[in-house]
Design a protein around this motif. Structure first.
Motif, short mmCIF file in Angstrom:
data_model
loop_
_atom_site.label_atom_id
_atom_site.label_comp_id
_atom_site.label_asym_id
_atom_site.label_seq_id
_atom_site.Cartn_x
_atom_site.Cartn_y
_atom_site.Cartn_z
N ASN A 114 6.10 -20.35 -96.97
CA ASN A 114 7.07 -21.53 -96.28
C ASN A 114 7.84 -21.58 -98.25
O ASN A 114 6.82 -21.52 -99.09
CB ASN A 114 6.40 -23.24 -96.18
CG ASN A 114 6.89 -23.38 -95.16
OD1 ASN A 114 7.22 -23.25 -94.47
ND2 ASN A 114 4.71 -23.64 -94.86
N ARG A 143 -0.70 -20.27 -103.37
CA ARG A 143 1.11 -20.36 -104.26
C ARG A 143 0.92 -18.92 -104.49
O ARG A 143 0.47 -18.58 -105.73
CB ARG A 143 0.74 -21.21 -105.02
CG ARG A 143 0.88 -22.32 -105.37
CD ARG A 143 1.26 -24.19 -106.19
NE ARG A 143 1.07 -25.06 -105.99
CZ ARG A 143 1.90 -25.73 -104.76
NH1 ARG A 143 3.39 -24.91 -104.78
NH2 ARG A 143 1.70 -26.95 -104.70
N GLU A 197 -5.38 -23.27 -99.28
CA GLU A 197 -4.00 -23.42 -99.67
C GLU A 197 -2.87 -22.44 -101.07
O GLU A 197 -4.26 -22.71 -101.69
CB GLU A 197 -3.49 -24.67 -99.74
CG GLU A 197 -2.04 -24.66 -100.70
CD GLU A 197 -1.83 -26.58 -101.08
OE1 GLU A 197 -0.98 -27.17 -102.40
OE2 GLU A 197 -1.81 -27.21 -100.46
N ASP A 209 8.14 -22.67 -102.00
CA ASP A 209 7.56 -23.83 -102.75
C ASP A 209 8.46 -24.76 -103.42
O ASP A 209 9.60 -24.24 -102.83
CB ASP A 209 6.87 -22.68 -104.04
CG ASP A 209 7.77 -22.44 -105.06
OD1 ASP A 209 8.30 -22.57 -105.11
OD2 ASP A 209 7.26 -21.51 -105.89
N GLU A 210 8.60 -25.56 -104.03
CA GLU A 210 9.61 -26.99 -104.55
C GLU A 210 10.41 -26.33 -105.23
O GLU A 210 10.87 -26.56 -105.42
CB GLU A 210 8.43 -27.99 -104.88
CG GLU A 210 7.71 -27.80 -106.33
CD GLU A 210 6.09 -27.22 -105.66
OE1 GLU A 210 6.00 -27.52 -106.21
OE2 GLU A 210 5.67 -27.01 -104.03
N SER A 211 9.92 -25.63 -106.27
CA SER A 211 10.82 -24.84 -106.73
C SER A 211 12.03 -23.57 -106.82
O SER A 211 12.70 -22.85 -107.08
CB SER A 211 9.88 -24.04 -108.40
OG SER A 211 9.53 -22.51 -107.39
N TYR A 247 6.72 -18.98 -103.22
CA TYR A 247 5.90 -19.29 -101.97
C TYR A 247 4.48 -19.88 -101.23
O TYR A 247 4.18 -19.69 -102.61
CB TYR A 247 6.23 -17.91 -100.49
CG TYR A 247 7.00 -17.62 -100.30
CD1 TYR A 247 8.22 -17.52 -99.69
CD2 TYR A 247 7.55 -16.20 -101.32
CE1 TYR A 247 9.19 -16.68 -99.74
CE2 TYR A 247 8.16 -15.33 -101.21
CZ TYR A 247 9.24 -15.22 -100.58
OH TYR A 247 10.47 -14.66 -100.71
N ILE A 248 5.12 -20.65 -100.60
CA ILE A 248 2.78 -21.10 -100.87
C ILE A 248 2.67 -21.43 -99.24
O ILE A 248 3.16 -21.31 -98.25
CB ILE A 248 3.38 -23.27 -100.02
CG1 ILE A 248 1.81 -23.67 -100.76
CG2 ILE A 248 3.82 -23.26 -99.60
CD1 ILE A 248 1.53 -25.22 -101.21
#
Length: 109
Positions: A46, A74, A72, A48-50, A54-55
């Protein structure tokens, strides 16, 4: 005999350099079982927030005591690991994983 062949074929796919595979090697904190998990970067990642990487969140279960581990990871935009965390186990290198698997497959005296 058939299970050994299936494992060999599976490991061959790993070694063949599947370009969409991201391999995680972990060891269960409870029983010590080594586990190799394939994630597919086309489906399992998915953003990532930035928006620059990806995460990957993966729930992993070993085949000995069936403890659930949660990893998890990153990754940057080039799919390189930037940060990783795991609950219920620890990360292994590919070499550590192979050494532990080989030791587990040796017949015990």
């Amino acid at each position: 005999m058939i299970w050994r062949r299936i494992r060999e074929l599976w490991r061959g796919g790993e070694a063949a350099g599947d370009p969409d595979a991201i391999w995680l090697y972990v060891q269960c904190a409870r029983c010590g079982a080594p586990v190799a998990v394939r994630a597919d970067r086309r489906y399992d990642l998915n953003p990532d927030e930035s928006g620059t990487g990806y995460i990957l969140v993966k729930e992993i279960m070993d085949d000995r005591c069936f403890q659930l581990m949660r990893a998890e990871v990153r990754l940057d935009s080039g799919y390189r690991v930037v940060e990783r965390a795991i609950e219920g186990g620890r990360f292994l290198s590919a070499e550590e994983y192979q050494r532990l698997r080989s030791a587990a497959e040796r017949p015990q005296p």
